[in-house]
Write a protein that holds these residues in place. Structure first.
Motif, PDB file in Angstrom:
ATOM      1  N   ARG A   1      92.350  70.750  39.774  1.00 46.30           N
ATOM      2  CA  ARG A   1      92.089  70.446  41.178  1.00 46.30           C
ATOM      3  C   ARG A   1      91.456  71.639  41.878  1.00 46.30           C
ATOM      4  N   ASN A   2      91.957  72.834  41.591  1.00 48.00           N
ATOM      5  CA  ASN A   2      91.456  74.017  42.283  1.00 48.00           C
ATOM      6  C   ASN A   2      90.296  74.667  41.562  1.00 48.00           C
ATOM      7  N   GLY A   3      89.962  74.151  40.388  1.00 47.86           N
ATOM      8  CA  GLY A   3      88.845  74.740  39.650  1.00 47.86           C
ATOM      9  C   GLY A   3      89.089  76.162  39.204  1.00 47.86           C
ATOM     10  N   SER A   4      90.333  76.501  38.904  1.00 49.35           N
ATOM     11  CA  SER A   4      90.604  77.854  38.415  1.00 49.35           C
ATOM     12  C   SER A   4      91.195  77.773  37.011  1.00 49.35           C
ATOM     13  N   THR A   5      91.281  78.932  36.369  1.00 52.19           N
ATOM     14  CA  THR A   5      91.852  78.939  35.018  1.00 52.19           C
ATOM     15  C   THR A   5      93.243  79.559  34.986  1.00 52.19           C
ATOM     16  N   ASP A   6      93.754  79.953  36.156  1.00 52.55           N
ATOM     17  CA  ASP A   6      95.068  80.588  36.158  1.00 52.55           C
ATOM     18  C   ASP A   6      96.135  79.678  35.572  1.00 52.55           C
ATOM     19  N   GLY A   7      96.012  78.395  35.909  1.00 54.47           N
ATOM     20  CA  GLY A   7      97.004  77.443  35.411  1.00 54.47           C
ATOM     21  C   GLY A   7      97.034  77.392  33.904  1.00 54.47           C
ATOM     22  N   HIS A   8      95.869  77.502  33.295  1.00 55.61           N
ATOM     23  CA  HIS A   8      95.818  77.478  31.830  1.00 55.61           C
ATOM     24  C   HIS A   8      96.594  78.634  31.246  1.00 55.61           C
ATOM     25  N   VAL A   9      96.379  79.819  31.845  1.00 60.48           N
ATOM     26  CA  VAL A   9      97.063  81.003  31.340  1.00 60.48           C
ATOM     27  C   VAL A   9      98.566  80.788  31.392  1.00 60.48           C
TER      28      VAL A   9
ATOM     29  N   LEU B   1      92.495  65.436  28.816  1.00 61.85           N
ATOM     30  CA  LEU B   1      91.960  64.752  29.989  1.00 61.85           C
ATOM     31  C   LEU B   1      91.829  65.716  31.160  1.00 61.85           C
ATOM     32  N   LEU B   2      92.709  66.723  31.197  1.00 58.12           N
ATOM     33  CA  LEU B   2      92.668  67.688  32.292  1.00 58.12           C
ATOM     34  C   LEU B   2      91.746  68.861  31.966  1.00 58.12           C
ATOM     35  N   ALA B   3      90.869  68.684  30.984  1.00 55.75           N
ATOM     36  CA  ALA B   3      89.851  69.690  30.656  1.00 55.75           C
ATOM     37  C   ALA B   3      90.438  70.966  30.120  1.00 55.75           C
ATOM     38  N   ALA B   4      91.612  70.874  29.502  1.00 53.33           N
ATOM     39  CA  ALA B   4      92.230  72.084  28.964  1.00 53.33           C
ATOM     40  C   ALA B   4      92.306  71.977  27.455  1.00 53.33           C
ATOM     41  N   GLU B   5      91.203  72.240  26.814  1.00 55.29           N
ATOM     42  CA  GLU B   5      91.153  72.095  25.354  1.00 55.29           C
ATOM     43  C   GLU B   5      92.091  73.062  24.652  1.00 55.29           C
ATOM     44  N   PHE B   6      91.976  74.337  25.056  1.00 54.78           N
ATOM     45  CA  PHE B   6      92.703  75.357  24.307  1.00 54.78           C
ATOM     46  C   PHE B   6      94.207  75.142  24.426  1.00 54.78           C
ATOM     47  N   VAL B   7      94.643  74.789  25.643  1.00 54.39           N
ATOM     48  CA  VAL B   7      96.071  74.552  25.825  1.00 54.39           C
ATOM     49  C   VAL B   7      96.498  73.357  24.977  1.00 54.39           C
TER      50      VAL B   7
ATOM     51  N   ALA C   1      84.456  68.062  36.756  1.00 53.28           N
ATOM     52  CA  ALA C   1      85.118  69.269  36.285  1.00 53.28           C
ATOM     53  C   ALA C   1      84.653  69.596  34.881  1.00 53.28           C
ATOM     54  N   LYS C   2      84.284  70.879  34.707  1.00 51.85           N
ATOM     55  CA  LYS C   2      83.762  71.219  33.386  1.00 51.85           C
ATOM     56  C   LYS C   2      84.915  71.725  32.517  1.00 51.85           C
ATOM     57  N   VAL C   3      84.756  71.505  31.249  1.00 55.02           N
ATOM     58  CA  VAL C   3      85.829  71.887  30.331  1.00 55.02           C
ATOM     59  C   VAL C   3      85.994  73.399  30.353  1.00 55.02           C
ATOM     60  N   VAL C   4      87.242  73.827  30.462  1.00 53.08           N
ATOM     61  CA  VAL C   4      87.508  75.266  30.507  1.00 53.08           C
ATOM     62  C   VAL C   4      87.451  75.813  29.087  1.00 53.08           C
ATOM     63  N   SER C   5      86.550  76.752  28.875  1.00 50.17           N
ATOM     64  CA  SER C   5      86.373  77.231  27.508  1.00 50.17           C
ATOM     65  C   SER C   5      87.447  78.252  27.150  1.00 50.17           C
TER      66      SER C   5
ATOM     67  N   GLU D   1      86.949  81.643  28.677  1.00 51.55           N
ATOM     68  CA  GLU D   1      87.414  81.875  30.053  1.00 51.55           C
ATOM     69  C   GLU D   1      88.908  82.155  30.083  1.00 51.55           C
ATOM     70  N   VAL D   2      89.658  81.368  29.294  1.00 51.20           N
ATOM     71  CA  VAL D   2      91.102  81.579  29.273  1.00 51.20           C
ATOM     72  C   VAL D   2      91.428  82.966  28.763  1.00 51.20           C
ATOM     73  N   SER D   3      90.721  83.375  27.696  1.00 52.35           N
ATOM     74  CA  SER D   3      91.051  84.695  27.148  1.00 52.35           C
ATOM     75  C   SER D   3      90.640  85.800  28.102  1.00 52.35           C
ATOM     76  N   ASP D   4      89.538  85.589  28.834  1.00 56.00           N
ATOM     77  CA  ASP D   4      89.164  86.590  29.833  1.00 56.00           C
ATOM     78  C   ASP D   4      90.263  86.752  30.871  1.00 56.00           C
ATOM     79  N   GLN D   5      90.873  85.626  31.211  1.00 52.51           N
ATOM     80  CA  GLN D   5      91.963  85.705  32.185  1.00 52.51           C
ATOM     81  C   GLN D   5      93.172  86.410  31.586  1.00 52.51           C
TER      82      GLN D   5
END
Lengths: 99, 164, 764
Positions: free
Chosen positions: A51-59, B48-54, B123-127, B130-134
């Motif tokens: 929703r927010n277009g961020s990656t923090d949630g993934h981390v 579906l939530l564009a979180a492949e790696f997770v 929404a584009k798929v989070v690669s 990007e996750v590792s950069d975070q």
């Protein structure tokens, strides 16, 4: 897709997990219910990340997965220990905390 | 979008049914297998939530490792591989109202806060990058802390479970 | 650019070299060796010990090279020039805006300590080859010893406090592992835990101090020097810049000093050090006398500007460091008189000598204190190794001087000679090294105007001479007793039976692997003092020239020396007046200072004679008393402590180590741990249950009252119902304390659910 459909799914899973924690007597099943709760939290985090277009949630979802793995490891270690000492893993039998 | 919606609902129904089976079945091994369905469904939702790696991590860690742990735990504590009658305790009746009250509270809060809000369409798929950069950028310190948690858990699990 | 070039012509560029630039290799080699020993050590022909010794030799060569090139560097500078330390740093990791560096900071202080640590480590490892031969954890012993050296060397050359902390903690860990090397005995593992926890108590101060310094100094150092607030160089300059808030820097200095107290065994946290003698003797010799325990002193010496400003060193009336140092000197020297265990005598002696170093640092005698680190390492390591040699070859692994030693000078000539030389050095007798360092400290303390503390130092010298004479007498003179007389009646030594194959024959001299380190160390105990022999004039004060940082203002210009590293060059201060240093006394105007200006006492033979006389007096008095007491069994002295009450009380007070252990274990630990658990229990029993009981009681009383007064007038049924209802509330609430997890969980979740519902509804 609505934001709420994911959040509702998470809420339902959470409540099922809570029910499981309360109702289950077997310690292993209790741990499984806790996994349900953790997964519902992950769904929430990822929904908000989208929703927010961020990656923090993934981390944080990844961190939660890691913590859950650690928790299961220690939890099952505890269960084994309890089983070895008491020959049962029914949490009802563990009432040393009685006031 | 429609295809995704259909996918969501199928998986969601499957997950809820399986989750209910996890907390109601009378067989520990069955509960573990139902849990696999829930976890796999969750992985599907992550995609579906564009979180492949997770999603991939979910499959690897949960379905691969955690489930094996659960089955080992079941085996080592000599739970019967079959139906058991006394898996629930006397607070079963208390659990239902508690869960329902919680659901009502959350449902109210969710409908009020988000109502008809939609997720962004494009929404584009989070690669993974990007996750590792975070993780290795701003969230490095939590990552380290987490490493220590895992280390402590490994040591703790060994200490707890070994026979002296 | 031209201007800069023109200015650099004024002063010759400082010499540098490969050893200085690559000094960071010194701790890396033992660290790698440690990993190798752990991984493949057991499969090697010498069980991994060859890796340890080889890595220490390599470190020794590198540190000797660095020392040599540092001397050249100093010589290439002019008289008043600030000799820039060789600093190289890399970014280690960064997180959330914090940049944590890793790197080397090579100056006189680190070169001296690097050399001492590498040197003693090498000798101790060689000694251990023989001493621990056949031990069941031989490989692990060498692994821990090597890791310790790596940690200490990393700490010594750290360019920032994070790396410093890393080395500091690695040493603490190795100390724990090595004290508890023979953990099968309960006392050993207890001693290891005690050492670990006591030092950890102090380490909290280190963490607090480092964080405080970072947050206080970071802005200033980033702006003026381009360094992070963790960098030792940055912190030093910041402390002397006149910027810091006096309260902040004082609290930071006190926090850091608490860490020093813990690590260097200063009063009130000195109790762990004598117990740490439970470890193998090489460990006592390396970690707990000559190297690791000086880490606390090193911390103070390293961040001297912080302590200088924060604790107002050179101010009138003394400061915290001096008080702690002085107290430590006297109380630990007093404790050394009542010990029967030879290693414990030496341990208290170490504590006392560390007190001297602290006293010196606190009194502004920076160089004598650092020099005392240098000389003390040699003679104290020699004494410990000598004690180990005795127990190894003469007394069946016993360290009890009264039971198992005596008359050993004939059978162990080499050990005896080296022991005597080191004892004389420790007491501070003229040509031996201790004289040049310890006397310098006492002299400078007096010179800086602290006469009371100088007297304390002299009293300490008297006591040192006396207890060392007592220990020497008991060990080497008189009649052989117990094991050293050839009786092999000691059951207790079967614990280390693995290396007991030489217990069949009586006392004899140790093998070459043990005596060679002793001889090398005793030569240094004799001669190392000449490196800073103040009595012989200015030209003999090498240490002062090489080690002491020069207190001049420096104008820095930083240029990048390549990717990820920077080299700081020294550009001379502008103007002619730069030789007049204001460092430490007022705010520098044009540049920055890295060291405060300190005065040195002029050597006077009269003062030296006084302290010599005191030392000899101590020796003679102690010798006579020992002879009367232990050999002649003089009736007036034997049993004196039983007969004279006040002496008995004092003796018991000393034997019980001032009851500090009891204070810590019985009073503090209990008073912290007990009340918490008992308060929780009390709360549970009285408050929670009490509320329930009183609710039910109250309601019962209330219903009784209602029954009596209103019942007759109001409808009977209503009253009865309310009474039974309230009673049932009371009794129904009691089972909530069932101890069942599921029930607790249910209550927790329901409370949370209800609260959430309430919140949601309110927020509409």
């Amino acid at each position: 897709m609505f934001v709420n459909q994911f959040l509702f799914l998470a809420a339902v899973l959470f409540c099922i997990g809570v029910y499981g924690v309360i109702a289950r007597k077997n310690a292993v099943l209790m741990l499984m219910s806790i996994e349900l709760i953790l997964n519902s939290v992950n769904i929430n985090l990822l929904t908000f990340a989208m929703r927010n277009g961020s990656t923090d949630g993934h981390v944080f979802a990844l961190y939660i997965i890691a913590v859950a793995a650690a928790e299961v490891g220690v939890g099952l270690g505890l269960v084994l220990l309890v089983y070895r000492n008491k020959k049962t893993i029914s949490v009802d039998e563990l009432s040393e905390m009685r006031g | 979008m429609i295809a995704q919606n259909i996918g969501f609902w199928i998986i969601a129904v499957l997950m809820v049914v399986s989750a209910l089976r996890v907390v109601t079945t009378n067989n520990v091994v069955h509960a573990a297998l139902w849990l696999v369905v829930v976890l796999a469904g969750a992985a599907g939702q992550y995609i579906l939530l564009a979180a492949e790696f997770v999603a991939i991590t979910q499959v690897l860690v949960y379905i691969g490792a955690v489930m094996v742990l659960f089955l080992f735990g079941t085996m080592l504590t000599r739970a019967r591989i079959g139906a058991e009658s006394d898996l629930n305790n006397s607070y079963k009746k208390l659990g239902i109202p508690v869960a329902l009250v919680m659901l009502v509270a959350m449902g109210l809060a969710l409908t009020r806060s988000f109502g008809d809000e939609k997720l962004p369409e494009s929404a584009k798929v989070v690669s993974t990058q990007e996750v590792s950069d975070q993780i290795f950028g701003p969230y490095l310190l939590p990552f380290w802390a987490l490493s220590f948690v895992l280390l402590a858990a490994v040591v703790g699990a060994i200490v707890l479970a070994r026979k002296d | 650019m031209n201007l800069l070039a023109a200015e650099t012509e004024v002063l010759a560029p400082l010499a540098s070299g490969w050893f200085l630039e690559n000094a960071w290799l010194i701790p890396v080699i033992p660290a790698i060796a440690f990993a190798l020993i752990i991984l493949i050590g057991k499969r090697l022909p010498m069980k991994g010990s060859e890796l340890g010794v080889a890595s220490m030799l390599a470190s020794l060569v590198l540190s000797a090279g660095a020392a040599y090139q540092w001397i050249q560097r100093v010589n290439s500078a002019t008289e008043e020039q600030f000799v820039e330390p060789v600093i190289r740093s890399w970014s280690w990791w960064r997180s959330g805006g914090f940049d944590f560096g890793i790197g080397q900071h090579i100056d006189g202080l680190s070169v001296v300590v690097l050399f001492v640590v590498a040197f003693i480590s090498t000798l101790v490892q060689i000694y251990s080859l023989e001493y621990l031969r056949g031990d069941r954890r031989y490989t692990h012993f060498f692994a821990a010893l090597t890791l310790f050296s790596g940690g200490m060397l990393a700490m010594v050359l750290a360019d920032n406090m994070i790396l410093f902390l890393l080395g500091w903690e690695v040493m603490g860990l190795c100390s724990f592992m090595l004290i508890g090397h023979w953990w099968e005995e309960d006392a050993n593992s207890r001693a290891a835990l005690k050492a670990f926890f006591t030092v950890r108590t102090g380490d909290v101060g280190l963490l607090v101090g480092i964080s405080m310094l970072y947050f206080a100094a970071n802005d200033w150092t980033q702006e003026n020097l381009g360094l992070s607030g963790f960098s030792i160089r940055g912190i030093s300059a910041w402390a002397l810049s006149g910027e810091p808030n006096s309260t902040v820097i004082m609290v930071a200095a006190i926090a850091l000093f608490i860490a020093s107290i813990g690590k260097s065994g200063q009063f009130p946290l000195h109790t762990w050090l004598p117990d740490a003698m439970a470890g193998p003797t090489p460990v006592s010799s390396l970690l707990h006398s000559s190297t690791m325990v000086v880490a606390g002193v090193f911390l103070v010496a390293r961040l001297y500007p912080v302590f200088f400003v924060g604790l107002d060193i050179l101010g009138s009336g003394g400061n915290l460091i001096m008080f702690i140092g002085a107290i430590t000197i006297v109380i630990s020297a007093a404790l050394a008189f009542v010990q029967n265990d030879i290693k414990r005598v030496l341990a208290y002696s170490t504590v006392s000598q560390l007190g001297y170093m602290m006293l010196g640092l606190g009194a502004g005698a920076w160089l004598p204190a650092v020099f005392h680190i240098f000389t003390h390492a040699f003679f104290k390591a020699c004494l410990f190794l000598g004690a180990g040699s005795i127990s190894h070859s003469a007394s069946h692994h016993s360290f009890d001087m009264k039971r198992d030693m005596g008359g050993l000078r004939k059978v162990m000539p080499i050990t005896f000679t080296t022991w005597i030389i080191s004892t004389l050095a420790l007491c501070g007798v003229f040509p031996f090294s201790g004289f040049f360092s310890k006397d310098e400290i006492i002299d400078n303390v007096g010179n800086n105007g602290y006469n009371t503390f100088m007297i304390v130092g002299l009293v300490g010298a008297f006591m040192t001479a006396a207890y060392m004479t007592r220990a020497t007498y008991l060990t080497f003179f008189g009649e052989p007793r117990g094991a050293s007389a050839g009786h092999s009646s000691h059951e207790s030594h079967d614990d280390h039976a693995s290396h007991d194959d030489h217990s069949s024959h009586g006392p004899h001299e140790s093998g070459l692997l043990i005596t060679a380190p002793l001889m090398i160390l005793s030569v240094l105990a004799l001669g190392s003092g000449l490196l800073n022999a103040t009595p012989f004039g200015e030209s003999w004060e090498r240490m002062k020239l090489w080690v002491e940082p020069r207190a001049v203002e420096v104008v820095d210009s930083t240029y990048s020396g390549g990717p990820g590293e920077s080299l700081i060059v020294n550009v001379p201060s502008a103007g002619e007046g730069s030789s007049k240093s204001v460092c430490g006394t007022s705010t520098p105007e044009i540049g920055v200072c890295y060291a405060p200006k300190l005065e040195h006492a002029k050597f006077k033979w009269s003062k030296a004679m006084l302290s010599m006389a005191i030392v000899f007096l101590g020796m003679v008095v102690s010798w006579i008393l020992s002879m009367l007491l232990f050999t002649k069994r003089d009736a007036r002295l034997v049993g004196l402590t039983q007969r004279v009450k006040i002496l008995g009380v004092g003796h018991r007070f000393l034997v019980n180590k001032y009851y500090l252990d009891d204070l810590y274990e019985k009073v503090i630990v209990r008073s912290v741990a007990y009340p918490i658990s008992s308060a929780a229990y009390w709360f549970n029993q009285n408050v929670l249950d009490g509320i329930l009981h009183s609710i039910s009681n109250l309601t019962r009383k209330f219903s009784g009252w209602v029954y009596k007064n209103i019942d007759q007038r109001v409808v009977d049924g209503t009253v009865n119902n309310s009474a039974t209802f309230t009673k049932s509330v009371g009794t129904a609430a009691q089972p909530t304390q069932s101890g069942k997890v599921s029930q607790y969980g249910a209550l927790l979740f329901s409370a949370a659910a209800v609260a959430a519902l309430v919140l949601v509804i309110i927020n509409t």
